[in-house]
Structure formats: C-alpha cells, structure tokens
Design an enzyme around this catalytic site. Structure first.
Site, PDB file in Angstrom:
ATOM      1  N   CYS A  59       0.810  -1.225   0.000  1.00 63.70           N
ATOM      2  CA  CYS A  59       0.000   0.000   0.000  1.00 63.70           C
ATOM      3  C   CYS A  59       0.837   1.266   0.000  1.00 63.70           C
ATOM      4  O   CYS A  59       0.451   2.274  -0.604  1.00 63.70           O
ATOM      5  CB  CYS A  59      -0.926   0.002   1.220  1.00 63.70           C
ATOM      6  SG  CYS A  59      -1.692  -1.589   1.569  1.00 63.70           S
ATOM      7  N   ASP A  91      -3.523  -3.394   7.691  1.00 63.86           N
ATOM      8  CA  ASP A  91      -4.716  -4.073   8.185  1.00 63.86           C
ATOM      9  C   ASP A  91      -4.844  -5.462   7.569  1.00 63.86           C
ATOM     10  O   ASP A  91      -5.185  -6.431   8.246  1.00 63.86           O
ATOM     11  CB  ASP A  91      -5.966  -3.254   7.857  1.00 63.86           C
ATOM     12  CG  ASP A  91      -6.031  -1.963   8.664  1.00 63.86           C
ATOM     13  OD1 ASP A  91      -5.009  -1.587   9.255  1.00 63.86           O
ATOM     14  OD2 ASP A  91      -7.096  -1.334   8.691  1.00 63.86           O
ATOM     15  N   CYS A 132      -2.058   3.069   3.268  1.00 63.55           N
ATOM     16  CA  CYS A 132      -2.928   2.168   4.009  1.00 63.55           C
ATOM     17  C   CYS A 132      -3.629   2.915   5.131  1.00 63.55           C
ATOM     18  O   CYS A 132      -3.133   3.888   5.679  1.00 63.55           O
ATOM     19  CB  CYS A 132      -2.151   0.981   4.551  1.00 63.55           C
ATOM     20  SG  CYS A 132      -3.210  -0.340   5.213  1.00 63.55           S
ATOM     21  N   ASP A 133      -4.728   2.378   5.526  1.00 65.03           N
ATOM     22  CA  ASP A 133      -5.894   3.051   6.099  1.00 65.03           C
ATOM     23  C   ASP A 133      -5.631   4.178   7.090  1.00 65.03           C
ATOM     24  O   ASP A 133      -6.103   5.293   6.905  1.00 65.03           O
ATOM     25  CB  ASP A 133      -6.781   2.020   6.791  1.00 65.03           C
ATOM     26  CG  ASP A 133      -7.343   1.009   5.797  1.00 65.03           C
ATOM     27  OD1 ASP A 133      -6.938   1.053   4.622  1.00 65.03           O
ATOM     28  OD2 ASP A 133      -8.168   0.181   6.191  1.00 65.03           O
ATOM     29  N   LYS A 134      -4.915   3.910   8.161  1.00 66.47           N
ATOM     30  CA  LYS A 134      -4.876   4.890   9.245  1.00 66.47           C
ATOM     31  C   LYS A 134      -3.989   6.077   8.935  1.00 66.47           C
ATOM     32  O   LYS A 134      -4.076   7.111   9.599  1.00 66.47           O
ATOM     33  CB  LYS A 134      -4.435   4.224  10.556  1.00 66.47           C
ATOM     34  CG  LYS A 134      -5.255   2.994  10.924  1.00 66.47           C
ATOM     35  CD  LYS A 134      -6.747   3.218  10.815  1.00 66.47           C
ATOM     36  CE  LYS A 134      -7.539   1.936  10.898  1.00 66.47           C
ATOM     37  NZ  LYS A 134      -7.340   1.011   9.768  1.00 66.47           N
ATOM     38  N   CYS A 204      -5.396  -1.230  -1.325  1.00 62.62           N
ATOM     39  CA  CYS A 204      -6.453  -2.136  -1.773  1.00 62.62           C
ATOM     40  C   CYS A 204      -7.397  -1.450  -2.756  1.00 62.62           C
ATOM     41  O   CYS A 204      -7.804  -0.300  -2.546  1.00 62.62           O
ATOM     42  CB  CYS A 204      -7.229  -2.671  -0.573  1.00 62.62           C
ATOM     43  SG  CYS A 204      -6.248  -3.757   0.482  1.00 62.62           S
ATOM     44  N   GLU A 454     -10.579  -4.867  13.008  1.00 54.09           N
ATOM     45  CA  GLU A 454     -11.429  -5.157  11.855  1.00 54.09           C
ATOM     46  C   GLU A 454     -11.595  -6.674  11.760  1.00 54.09           C
ATOM     47  O   GLU A 454     -10.720  -7.428  12.161  1.00 54.09           O
ATOM     48  CB  GLU A 454     -10.791  -4.640  10.568  1.00 54.09           C
ATOM     49  CG  GLU A 454     -10.820  -3.154  10.434  1.00 54.09           C
ATOM     50  CD  GLU A 454     -10.256  -2.672   9.105  1.00 54.09           C
ATOM     51  OE1 GLU A 454     -10.360  -1.484   8.840  1.00 54.09           O
ATOM     52  OE2 GLU A 454      -9.710  -3.497   8.348  1.00 54.09           O
ATOM     53  N   SER A 480     -13.578  -4.200   8.005  1.00 51.95           N
ATOM     54  CA  SER A 480     -12.830  -3.707   6.860  1.00 51.95           C
ATOM     55  C   SER A 480     -13.794  -3.046   5.886  1.00 51.95           C
ATOM     56  O   SER A 480     -14.970  -3.396   5.801  1.00 51.95           O
ATOM     57  CB  SER A 480     -12.125  -4.872   6.165  1.00 51.95           C
ATOM     58  OG  SER A 480     -11.717  -4.511   4.865  1.00 51.95           O
TER      59      SER A 480
END
Length: 565
Positions: A59, A91, A132-134, A204, A454, A480
């Site tokens: 990511c 994640d 990536c997410d955070k 993703c 998640e 997720s």
C-alpha cells in the site's frame, strides 16, 4: 563578505525562521549543513515531506519515489524540502491476529508523530503522502492540530490481479478461504488466488477504507482534485507528486492553513462523497475524529443523516464489480463531485488546497465517453447512502451498518455469542453457525480489544461459506471496508464498558431494521437487571505498553474512538 546572518528573512518563513535565522542559530545550521543543505537552502521556506513508507505492505511501497517527485516540485517552486517518515500498520496483513489490535491505535501514533516532527523542526508547510488506512485520517488529524499550510497526496490504488482472465482483489482471497472451509474450494484454489490478487504497489483496490478516505481528502479540500485518483503505478503519478510540491509552496506564500480549508461545510461534502461512492463504515469513525481535531462539532447522528440523504452513484467493490482504477478511468472523484453538484447535494463554495471551489472542480471534471461507473443522481445505484446509524436497546449510543443495493434491510434471529474474534472465526470454520443466526462478537471495541479490530476474516468467512444472505453479525469491533453483507459494527457502549452487548446470551433474539434505524434485543428489563447484577468486566488483555495506555484512555466509537487523556 556578507554573512547569511545579515540576510533578511524570507517572509514565507513564518515558522522556520526561528530555527534557521540569525547568529544564535549557528548550531542548528551546522547540523543541517551536515545533511547537505546550503545557506541558500536554509534561507528558503522549509517544507516537511512526510511518508509512511514501510516494507510490511504494498500500500505504501511507492512513497519514497513519490516523495522525490514532491521534493523536486518544492525546490522548483523556491522551497527546501525535508523528508521524514512515520509508521503504518497493514490491516490486511495483520487481519485476524493480535497485530490487528495495533491498527486503530496507530492512527493516534501517526498523527502524534507528524505533529511532533512538524513542531519540532518548525516546518513552514507540510506534504504528507499516505496509503494504508490509518495514515489518511491521521494526517488530517495532525493538520488540524498544527494549522500550517498542508496537503495530502494519496499514494494511489493497486491494480487488480487476474486469475483465468477474471479480475480479482484481496477480498477474493479472504472469501476464498471461506469457500475452502465450506468444501467449495481447494487449497490449490486459495493458493492461486493469493499468488495473483496483489500484483503491484498500491492500496487495496475497492472502495474500502483507504480509497474511501482518499475520496474524503479530495472532497474535504486537503488533496488537490483528481491527483489522489491516479493509481499507484500509473505513469501520471510522479507528475501529480511534483504538482503537489508546487501547490504547497503556493499555500505557504499565501499563508493558507489547513483550518482555513476544513470547515463544517467541507466536512459535509466529504460525508456526501463517502455516501455517493458506497464508502467504508470506518469513514464514520475517522470523520468524527478529524472534525474534533479541527474543533468542528459533529455527531454520529449528523453523519448518519447526511449519508441517508445522499444517493449512491457507484457500484464500487465490495458493493459491486468496479474498482478504484475504474473510477479513475471514468473521471475520478471530480466526476462524482460533478454529479453531486448537479443534484444539489454539495456546498459548492468550499475551496481546496489547489484553490478550486467545489463548483470549479465539478465544472472542470472530464467524463469518459460511455463510462458506466458513475451514475447520475436521477438514476442512482441506491437512493440513499449505503451506511446507516442504528440505535436501540442493544446500541443506545449508536452503531453502524453498511448496505449494498441488494442487501437485506432487516434480520431477526437467535444470538450465538463469542467473546473474541478468534472464537467466532473458529466456530464459522467448524460450521457451528447456522442460517438465521445473529453472530455476536464482543469485547473487541476500542477499549476492550483494545484497538477495535477489523473482522474481514470473520465476515469474509461468512460470505465464503454461503451464509451471507441468512446470517447477520453484530459487534463492538469494526469491519474492513471490504466487508459486505448484514454486518453491524461500532456497537456503543462497548461490552467492556458494560454496554447491553455485554449481557447478550446464546439464543436471545436480536432484531436489526435498517429502515427504522433500530438494533434491539428481546430482553425484559428485569432479566437485563438480573444479568447486569452478576456481570463484571473481564481482565484487560494489556495493562502496560501502548495498548495498555490506549485501553485506559480511548473514548467511545460513537465519538470517533479518540483519546480522552
């Protein structure tokens, strides 16, 4: 010879002059010259370039290269870049393990680290490259605290993989595992999926949390319109990064800070964009936290009302077949903004870091001829946003459910209760969960987990075993962005705080109704009181270290799971 001490300071060095200017700063300059900087470099505005490059995931894999392009743009525009790094947690890699507890916790650590570096080194401006997410909400949170000229470039989405000429994503791998345990797939099938699902750098590929928050960053105004949408390895990405370097210098010269960009109106635009793209339920959590850092009042019910009032204009994964690369090919987030403006769903006068108003972004959006990815507000995929905020006897402080176009709107059935994600996953693999059930997973909330894991491994197993249309899941943890089906998360108060979810027993009837907005348990007040009298919270999983501190200081998910001390 004129010494640099006598040189007048650049007016744009509003912060860094205290670090670099004057004879008293000779020691600091000596240290900085050791890194290759010259007197001329130090006379210019200092711009932090923060990446979350790390070798634990694809990511963020391209961020070092993008940082070099950003720095070229900064230098060409008259600034001096200083690159730094922060952490990231994958994640997807940590899913289903103890490591997943670190993910949400990392949001606070990333925000803290960006804030500390920017304050500690007196940056005049800041560019963060996220993935990536955070890393996405964390960068925004740090911007709210710092209030200096700032912008974010999202590293971009991953390309899809191919198996037997069929496009696949990471979601296919997780759901393939469910099919394997149901006897509908072989180990060879799973191996083939894992070997091709993630072919390159990039986050993703569906409208999961990373791409949802990328959409937020554009709509809220902290990312230049259209640049986040460019996929990670697209040949246009380096030029987009250079452009970000130029834009940050424009912001620094003008003194345009993050808090002048992010307003209540721009947050409302971001919420509408999440709804229109069928975005991740995690956006609710993160938008509440971002609003707090910008000192903008926002409640979970207000988020729900705005989402419910906005149509879904796409069928992006996991709600449909399209991916982030398809959205980019169709016209990107600017096209979504154009459609929402046409329907009267956005505040059109908010202005982003690139100087464009929402109205101007809509007016300059380029729609690919015959594209089928973004619909009009007159013919939406779904008339109302795909996220719902529910309340009721099981969630008096609220919870979140995500619904695709064809998902059920209600479910009622007997509870089967698990006190951890691992217990639930083992039971699903062993086919202990029967059609009609409501799977309850508790003690996985922000404090109880800790870290509010998640549960893609659990939800994907339910789908993979063919239970997606007959089973619901309720948890004080979260999901997720790739999750689909009737999955209710963020139940508040959480179990460890004594919320009603802590009192559920096997066989209790739980009812979910997304149209009426309710999540209830069929339990008399007398029986609830009896159970509460004998209930006590479990021993904390961690009493020391970062997870122990987090569990003691984190607040409710209904307020964004922000730290209270």
């Amino acid at each position: 010879m004129q010494l640099p001490y006598d040189r007048p300071s650049d007016p744009a060095k509003r912060k860094s002059a205290v670090m670099t200017d004057g004879i008293d700063r000779a020691g600091a300059r000596a240290m900085l010259k050791a890194t290759g900087l010259t007197d001329d470099d130090l006379a210019k505005p200092i711009i932090g370039v923060g990446t979350s490059w790390i070798e634990t995931m694809p990511c963020n894999w391209n961020q070092r290269d993008l940082a070099e392009s950003v720095k070229i743009g900064i230098r060409d525009a008259g600034g001096t870049p200083m690159e730094f790094n922060t952490i990231a947690i994958s994640d997807a890699v940590s899913m289903g393990t103890e490591g997943m507890r670190a993910s949400l916790v990392s949001r606070e650590v990333i925000a803290d680290s960006i804030e500390l570096v920017a304050r500690g080194h007196s940056f005049d401006g800041l560019v963060c490259i996220t993935g990536c997410d955070k890393t996405n909400p964390a960068a925004m949170m740090a911007f709210g605290r710092l209030d200096i000229p700032s912008l974010i470039l999202y590293g971009g989405a991953i390309d899809p993989g191919f198996r037997h000429e069929t496009r696949i994503t990471l979601l296919d791998v997780f759901e393939g595992l469910g099919a394997y345990y149901a006897g509908d797939a072989t180990a060879q099938d799973v191996y083939e999926l894992e070997s091709v699902a993630c072919p390159s750098a990039g986050a993703c590929g569906g409208q999961w949390t990373a791409n949802t928050m990328s959409t937020v960053m554009t709509a809220i105004g902290l990312s230049p319109a259209g640049l986040n949408d460019i996929p990670a390895l697209h040949p246009d990405k380096p030029a987009a990064a250079r452009r970000c370097g130029e834009i940050i210098m424009d912001l620094v010269r003008a003194g345009t800070t993050a808090r002048s960009i992010v307003t209540r109106a721009s947050i409302e635009n971001a919420i509408a964009a999440v709804a229109a793209t069928g975005g991740s339920s995690n956006a609710v959590l993160h938008l509440l936290a971002v609003a707090r850092e910008f000192s903008i009042p926002l409640t979970i019910d207000e988020v729900g009302e705005l989402i419910a009032a906005t149509p879904v204009l796409t069928e992006l994964s996991p709600s449909g077949p399209d991916l982030a690369v398809d959205l980019h090919g169709a016209g990107g987030v600017p096209l979504v903004i154009k459609r929402l403006v046409e329907g009267g769903f956005l505040n059109t006068d908010t202005r982003g870091v690139d100087g464009k108003t929402i109205a101007q972004i809509a007016g300059s959006a380029i729609e690919t001829e015959d594209q089928q990815v973004v619909r009009s507000t007159e013919t939406p995929s779904k008339k109302s946003g795909g996220l719902r905020i529910l309340r009721g006897s099981l969630a008096p402080d609220g919870c979140v459910v995500k619904l695709a176009r064809h998902d059920r709107t209600s479910h009622s059935g007997p509870a089967i209760v698990f006190n951890s994600e691992e217990e639930a996953y083992a039971a699903i693999k062993d086919e202990q969960v029967k059609p009609g059930s409501v799977v309850v997973v508790r003690y996985e909330g922000p404090a109880g987990g800790p870290g509010m894991r998640e549960m893609l491994q659990v939800t994907a197993a339910i789908i993979g075993e063919g239970l997606g249309e007959s089973v619901a899941l309720v948890t004080d943890g979260r999901f997720s962005g790739a999750t689909r089906g009737m999955m209710v998360g963020h139940v508040c108060p959480e179990a460890v705080s004594g919320g009603p979810i802590a009192l559920v027993e096997d066989g209790d009837i739980i009812s979910i109704d997304t149209e009426s907005g309710t999540l209830d348990i069929d339990l008399s007040e007398a029986e609830a009181n009896r159970r509460r009298a004998v209930w006590s919270p479990p021993e904390p999983r961690y009493v020391s270290g970062v997870l122990g501190r987090y569990s003691r200081t984190v607040g409710s998910a209904s307020d964004g799971a922000i730290l209270t001390a």
